[in-house]
Write an enzyme that holds these catalytic residues in place. Sequence first.
Site, mmCIF file in Angstrom:
data_model
loop_
_atom_site.group_PDB
_atom_site.id
_atom_site.type_symbol
_atom_site.label_atom_id
_atom_site.label_comp_id
_atom_site.label_asym_id
_atom_site.label_seq_id
_atom_site.Cartn_x
_atom_site.Cartn_y
_atom_site.Cartn_z
ATOM 1 N N SER A 167 0.671 -1.223 0.014
ATOM 2 C CA SER A 167 -0.060 0.033 0.062
ATOM 3 C C SER A 167 0.786 1.098 -0.078
ATOM 4 O O SER A 167 1.494 1.515 -1.055
ATOM 5 C CB SER A 167 -0.898 0.114 1.251
ATOM 6 O OG SER A 167 -1.884 1.025 1.036
ATOM 7 N N ASP A 262 -10.460 -3.539 -4.939
ATOM 8 C CA ASP A 262 -9.615 -2.601 -4.411
ATOM 9 C C ASP A 262 -10.002 -1.225 -5.170
ATOM 10 O O ASP A 262 -9.592 -1.245 -6.341
ATOM 11 C CB ASP A 262 -8.306 -2.920 -4.277
ATOM 12 C CG ASP A 262 -7.214 -2.257 -3.706
ATOM 13 O OD1 ASP A 262 -7.754 -1.149 -3.113
ATOM 14 O OD2 ASP A 262 -5.901 -2.550 -3.712
ATOM 15 N N HIS A 292 -8.367 -4.810 -0.585
ATOM 16 C CA HIS A 292 -6.903 -4.052 -0.015
ATOM 17 C C HIS A 292 -6.548 -4.423 1.324
ATOM 18 O O HIS A 292 -7.304 -4.549 2.085
ATOM 19 C CB HIS A 292 -7.297 -2.682 -0.128
ATOM 20 C CG HIS A 292 -5.972 -1.932 0.085
ATOM 21 N ND1 HIS A 292 -5.058 -1.505 -1.162
ATOM 22 C CD2 HIS A 292 -5.250 -1.376 1.226
ATOM 23 C CE1 HIS A 292 -4.206 -0.997 -0.580
ATOM 24 N NE2 HIS A 292 -4.364 -0.587 0.826
#
Length: 320
Positions: A167, A262, A292
């Site tokens: 991320s 996501d 995610h």
Amino acid sequence: MPDAQTDPRTDPEMAAFQAMMDARAKDFPPIRMERPFDAARASNDALNLTLGGGPGMAESRDIWLPVRGRRIACRLHRPVAAEGPMPVLIYLHGGGWVWNSIDTHDRTMRQYAAASGCAVLGPDYALSPEAVFPQALEECAGVARLVAARGGEWGLDAARMVLGGDSAGANLALGAALLLREQAPEVTLRGLLLGYGVYDSRLDTPSYEEFATGYGLTRERMRFYWDAYAPQQADRFNPFAAPLRADLRGLPPVHMTLTELDVLASENFAMAERLRAAGVAVEEALFPGTVHGFLRAGGHVGAADRAFAKAGEWLRRVAA
């Protein structure tokens, strides 16, 4: 509107994990996306720490590295006892640049170490909004430079170094690789391990529209994260903050772990295409039905376990 619990595409184990975490979250104060961020961090971190554990290591310790005027705590995991220096993955935790730590991602680092045979070093870089772009980026690049210069002191082979993260951590890893390419060409990277990264500041891609709410990471949360990390609008177009806008030529081989459900899916697919167009070797691993952050579900969701195994195989090849 569908969400991760009702969407038929959701992996059943993923849905069960999400339901479990939602139930656990009720034991902590609600997370509010507002400043000051200390209370939200406390709840988020406490919830994530319920997922501790992970593979045992031959050695786990914290070391403090002097980088850019700070002493940065770094978690070092060595999966096996080795006589000589080991290949190393410098792993940058996710959390929207605003939360999480080497404690919340300790299990993730252990799983990468166990799957790959590499040592894993995780820096506790400065968080936003207290530290804004480019501080965290420069700290992460600084850790890589220090490992390149002194890694042997900690049993690390700087000639077999990989940068990675998930991320916002993947954003920092790719941004740091670009920064090192420009400022420290003597630092050699064997690869980049990128998990469902943030690669652009746009919030209007097809996946942002489809998964804006109900799938964990929301569009509103991403807006908050960008406001915290890059409060100056011009910085959001900087290629070191939004690497989808960068010249990607000359980067080392890349492994990408991709999610289906996501808000960041579109920019991840676009990044894979941009990297290949720039002549970079890219290996993609897409996990249908996942949301995610699914890597934190190791031991609960088979897709997460398979993701670590695939990444471990890749790490063994590039860091051999």
